[in-house]
Design an enzyme around this catalytic site. Structure first.
Site, PDB file in Angstrom:
ATOM      1  N   ASP A  98     -15.615 -15.012   7.841  1.00 23.22           N
ATOM      2  CA  ASP A  98     -14.188 -14.704   7.685  1.00 23.22           C
ATOM      3  C   ASP A  98     -13.655 -14.265   9.048  1.00 23.22           C
ATOM      4  OD1 ASP A  98     -11.756 -13.489   7.272  1.00 23.22           O
ATOM      5  OD2 ASP A  98     -12.396 -12.266   5.571  1.00 23.22           O
ATOM      6  N   TYR A 122       0.812  -1.219   0.000  1.00 23.29           N
ATOM      7  CA  TYR A 122       0.000   0.000   0.000  1.00 23.29           C
ATOM      8  C   TYR A 122       0.847   1.271   0.000  1.00 23.29           C
ATOM      9  CZ  TYR A 122      -3.243  -3.628   1.519  1.00 23.29           C
ATOM     10  OH  TYR A 122      -3.967  -4.794   1.626  1.00 23.29           O
ATOM     11  N   LYS A 155      -3.942 -15.338   9.829  1.00 20.02           N
ATOM     12  CA  LYS A 155      -3.253 -14.369  10.674  1.00 20.02           C
ATOM     13  C   LYS A 155      -2.654 -14.986  11.937  1.00 20.02           C
ATOM     14  CE  LYS A 155      -5.311 -10.002   9.136  1.00 20.02           C
ATOM     15  NZ  LYS A 155      -4.101  -9.465   8.522  1.00 20.02           N
ATOM     16  N   TYR A 173     -14.151  -6.176   4.006  1.00 23.36           N
ATOM     17  CA  TYR A 173     -12.825  -6.430   3.452  1.00 23.36           C
ATOM     18  C   TYR A 173     -12.498  -7.904   3.663  1.00 23.36           C
ATOM     19  CZ  TYR A 173      -7.817  -6.694   2.761  1.00 23.36           C
ATOM     20  OH  TYR A 173      -6.575  -7.065   2.319  1.00 23.36           O
TER      21      TYR A 173
END
Length: 427
Positions: A247, A19, A276, A146
């Site tokens: 998710d 990013y 994660k 997201y």
């Protein structure tokens, strides 16, 4: 330790960080080492980590049990293909994941990363309906959702967000319901489900699944919504015969005060995405779990197999570390630690509500969020935080922290004091 100076000039010229622009990249700070909750920069400055390395390092850095697991496994085999072969770390990890997740989830597909876990979940849903002889091609997601940066995951991420707007015309067209209105802790009103209910009724014959981040919408805005909304989605899916994908890549393993965020609503999905924190931030590893019904239906379809197979799926080294990470989580008082962090965040972030440029302050479990009224100059704010001796990575209008569970009260207060200081500096 090798104290050779980092070649930050080479980094700036040639290494593309996430990013950021290669024309005028955001500044990068060189790291020599990290231990517990502290990051040591190349100039020997110590920073308190408020990000858990993008929400992954549950117990901070240089964790003895995880180090030992890695050292023990690497002498046996660092990697072996999972096609036609298996190994103890994967078997043990599968057992652990089935044990700690909701009962109907009893099939485990290992993959590489959170985004790939979402890709796998979407493919499972599509192949499930194909195997049933009634193909369905669309997914229903939420505004400000997201789900990752790969193409399938991007397609169920809000197309109007700056994150993936550029790719909108190249992605599969999906459906998006309005973001829930009622926040976690507010009084529930069932009318909050009206819009998504109408969409489900209209599109039910072609909906493969609804996919949501349970309770916490992460990178799309760090909004915490009411558990009754999630419970209502489960009932909708049951009523209209639609799969539910949750998710939990960001919310899993205790971050919200429950082992998994779905537990706030006491529901179980048909397909669950994990990633994660699975390995405690040591290595990339993810898993997609599904019910026996989904696995059997796919296996009885035309293909006879699930059409996905990452090269590094069930990597033995990553699985061994994940096993040690879950063992450490289950053997410790993680629930008490997260509850204490939550109380401290509520106390230490409260002064931010007095600042004129603050829109809202939100806390859930070990997540603290301060939403500003204007977008943040990331480079400027990042520099201010480093000067305060903390590592906090803001985005958009949000300054948030998700610290390691081992953080001390003093370290957490310093993180929150730095947030107040920096926001006040921006006035």
């Amino acid at each position: 330790m090798n104290n050779k100076a980092l070649d930050l000039a080479f980094d700036k010229e040639h290494l593309w960080h996430p990013y950021t622009s290669m024309q005028s990249p955001l500044p990068c700070y060189g790291v020599l080492s990290a231990s517990k909750c502290m990051i040591q920069l190349e100039n020997n400055q110590q920073l308190i980590d408020g990000m858990s390395s993008w929400w992954a390092s549950l117990f901070g850095y240089n964790v003895r049990e995880l180090n030992d697991a890695a050292k023990k496994q690497i002498d046996k085999m660092a990697h072996i293909m999972f096609g036609g072969l298996t190994h103890s770390p994967a078997i043990e990890l599968g057992k652990k994941l089935i044990q700690i997740t909701a009962k109907p989830l009893n099939k485990v597909f290992f993959c590489d990363s959170g985004s790939v876990s979402v890709e796998v979940a979407l493919k499972m849903a599509l192949q499930y309906w194909h195997a049933r002889g009634t193909p369905r091609s669309q997914f229903l997601s939420l505004r400000n959702a997201y789900h990752g940066d790969t193409f399938g995951a991007m397609s169920v991420t809000d197309p109007n967000s700056a994150m993936h707007e550029l790719y909108h015309h190249f992605l599969s067209e999906q459906l998006f319901a309005p973001q829930p209105n009622i926040a976690f802790g507010e009084t529930w009103d069932s009318r909050d489900l009206f819009a998504i209910t109408q969409m489900v009724i209209k599109h039910k014959d072609n909906l493969a699944a609804i996919i949501v981040e349970p309770i916490v919408q992460g990178a799309g805005g760090m909004f915490f919504y009411h558990p009754e909304y999630l419970k209502g989605l489960r009932l909708l899916c049951d009523k209209y015969n639609i799969l539910l994908i949750t998710d939990e890549i960001a919310t899993g393993f205790g971050r919200t005060g429950k082992m998994f965020a779905c537990e706030h609503a006491q529901i179980s999905p048909d397909i669950l995405c994990l990633g994660k924190a699975l390995t405690g931030g040591y290595m990339s590893l993810a898993a997609t779990l599904c019910t026996d019904n989904i696995a059997k239906t796919i296996s009885q379809g035309k293909a006879g197999v699930f059409m996905h197979g990452p090269t590094f799926m069930a990597n033995p080294l990553a699985c061994a570390i994940a096993n040690a990470n879950i063992d450490k989580l289950l053997s410790g008082s993680w629930l008490d630690k997260v509850a204490k962090i939550s109380l401290q965040l509520n106390t230490y972030l409260k002064p931010c509500t007095t600042l004129d440029n603050v829109e809202a302050v939100r806390v859930l479990g070990a997540i603290g969020v301060v939403q500003l009224k204007q977008n943040i100059d990331v480079a400027k704010v990042q520099k201010l935080f480093v000067e305060q001796g903390v590592w906090i990575r803001p985005f958009g209008k949000l300054i948030y922290i998700m610290p390691p569970y081992i953080i001390t009260q003093g370290q957490l207060k310093k993180l929150c004091d730095a947030i107040f200081y920096v926001i006040n500096k921006l006035l």
